[in-house]
Write an enzyme that holds these catalytic residues in place. Sequence first.
Site, PDB file in Angstrom:
ATOM      1  N   SER A  85      89.329 -95.626  33.553  1.00 52.69           N
ATOM      2  CA  SER A  85      88.679 -95.146  34.765  1.00 52.69           C
ATOM      3  C   SER A  85      87.375 -95.900  34.948  1.00 52.69           C
ATOM      4  O   SER A  85      86.871 -96.544  34.028  1.00 52.69           O
ATOM      5  CB  SER A  85      88.421 -93.635  34.639  1.00 52.69           C
ATOM      6  OG  SER A  85      87.792 -93.114  35.786  1.00 52.69           O
ATOM      7  N   CYS A  86      86.816 -95.825  36.153  1.00 57.56           N
ATOM      8  CA  CYS A  86      85.521 -96.461  36.443  1.00 57.56           C
ATOM      9  C   CYS A  86      84.985 -95.850  37.726  1.00 57.56           C
ATOM     10  O   CYS A  86      85.157 -94.665  37.967  1.00 57.56           O
ATOM     11  CB  CYS A  86      85.669 -97.984  36.539  1.00 57.56           C
ATOM     12  SG  CYS A  86      86.804 -98.531  37.840  1.00 57.56           S
ATOM     13  N   GLY A  87      84.349 -96.640  38.568  1.00 60.70           N
ATOM     14  CA  GLY A  87      83.849 -96.127  39.834  1.00 60.70           C
ATOM     15  C   GLY A  87      84.935 -95.995  40.887  1.00 60.70           C
ATOM     16  O   GLY A  87      85.084 -94.954  41.528  1.00 60.70           O
TER      17      GLY A  87
ATOM     18  N   GLY B  24      88.254 -97.882  40.399  1.00 60.32           N
ATOM     19  CA  GLY B  24      89.513 -98.453  39.925  1.00 60.32           C
ATOM     20  C   GLY B  24      89.519 -99.958  39.791  1.00 60.32           C
ATOM     21  O   GLY B  24      90.593-100.551  39.630  1.00 60.32           O
TER      22      GLY B  24
ATOM     23  N   TRP C  96      86.147 -92.411  39.635  1.00 61.92           N
ATOM     24  CA  TRP C  96      85.057 -91.485  39.914  1.00 61.92           C
ATOM     25  C   TRP C  96      84.819 -91.265  41.408  1.00 61.92           C
ATOM     26  O   TRP C  96      84.307 -90.219  41.823  1.00 61.92           O
ATOM     27  CB  TRP C  96      83.764 -91.936  39.244  1.00 61.92           C
ATOM     28  CG  TRP C  96      82.755 -90.821  39.214  1.00 61.92           C
ATOM     29  CD1 TRP C  96      81.626 -90.704  39.971  1.00 61.92           C
ATOM     30  CD2 TRP C  96      82.821 -89.638  38.417  1.00 61.92           C
ATOM     31  NE1 TRP C  96      80.978 -89.518  39.703  1.00 61.92           N
ATOM     32  CE2 TRP C  96      81.700 -88.846  38.743  1.00 61.92           C
ATOM     33  CE3 TRP C  96      83.726 -89.171  37.459  1.00 61.92           C
ATOM     34  CZ2 TRP C  96      81.454 -87.610  38.150  1.00 61.92           C
ATOM     35  CZ3 TRP C  96      83.484 -87.942  36.858  1.00 61.92           C
ATOM     36  CH2 TRP C  96      82.360 -87.180  37.208  1.00 61.92           C
TER      37      TRP C  96
END
Length: 283
Positions: A238-240, A242, A267
């Site tokens: 996961s990240c901000g 994708g 996120w």
Amino acid sequence: MDDPKTLVSTDWLAKHIRDPDLRILDASWYMPAENRDARAEYDAAHIPGARFFDIDEIADLRSDLPHMVPPVEKFMSRMRALGVGDGHQVVVYDGAGIFSAARVWWLFRLMGQNDIAVLDGGLPKWQAEGHPIEDLPPVIRDRHMTVRRQNQMVRDVTQVASASKLGDHEIIDARAAERFSGAASEPRAGLRSGHIPGSKNLPFGNLLNGDGTMKAPEALRAAFEAAGIDLAKPAITSCGSGVTAAILSLAMERFGKTDHALYDGSWTEWGAFPTLPIATGDT
């Protein structure tokens, strides 16, 4: 350690650039705050023969979330228009080194296309070494692509919420430590700060060398272990939004861990839902 299914060097690309079945994609993408126009930069200078892959357009535009996975039919039609199809070896790069190119590598893998590699160090390393660039549009011929979507490689918010509750996956967040802990505000307006409960933080920059290339496989594995990640569990990255999550996915593939999926909404989705739990701090 050149591997045409994960990562290839600038030397490898220079050697193979004239191969008839090689296709090169410029997948540059930048955060809005950087004020960079990826398409304009591509038009001005790109690796010879490269085609521009627009992450924001080759996406599911029905979603309110940015650059979500496109429908299979759209992906196939856009690849045909780019002249990328069955039997091609694809090399994807970006203007940052290793950043958004990994997202396109993951998207191809999701669509069942395995003959794709990220260019290690990207356009900056290619140019620094004096390799040629051009501003000419590529000559494109249609090519059919057979797509077999690998659904196990992507997760939605419901699946991630379940994994967070059960603890049966390692959810790995590629954002900077300050964003993960909630100490820093999110760059996108309206999002809460913090992280998915139970997730571990491994900022994507920890996987890269100072010149923007990816660390060796044994060093990548060590970085995951140092972040407290149990590599015996299946992983969800996961990240901000994708994009950089795919750098974690690429890194795991480099050291032989294949049971990983990417949370496409990341996120941007989780942080916008007031009913979803969040955690703050380092854990």
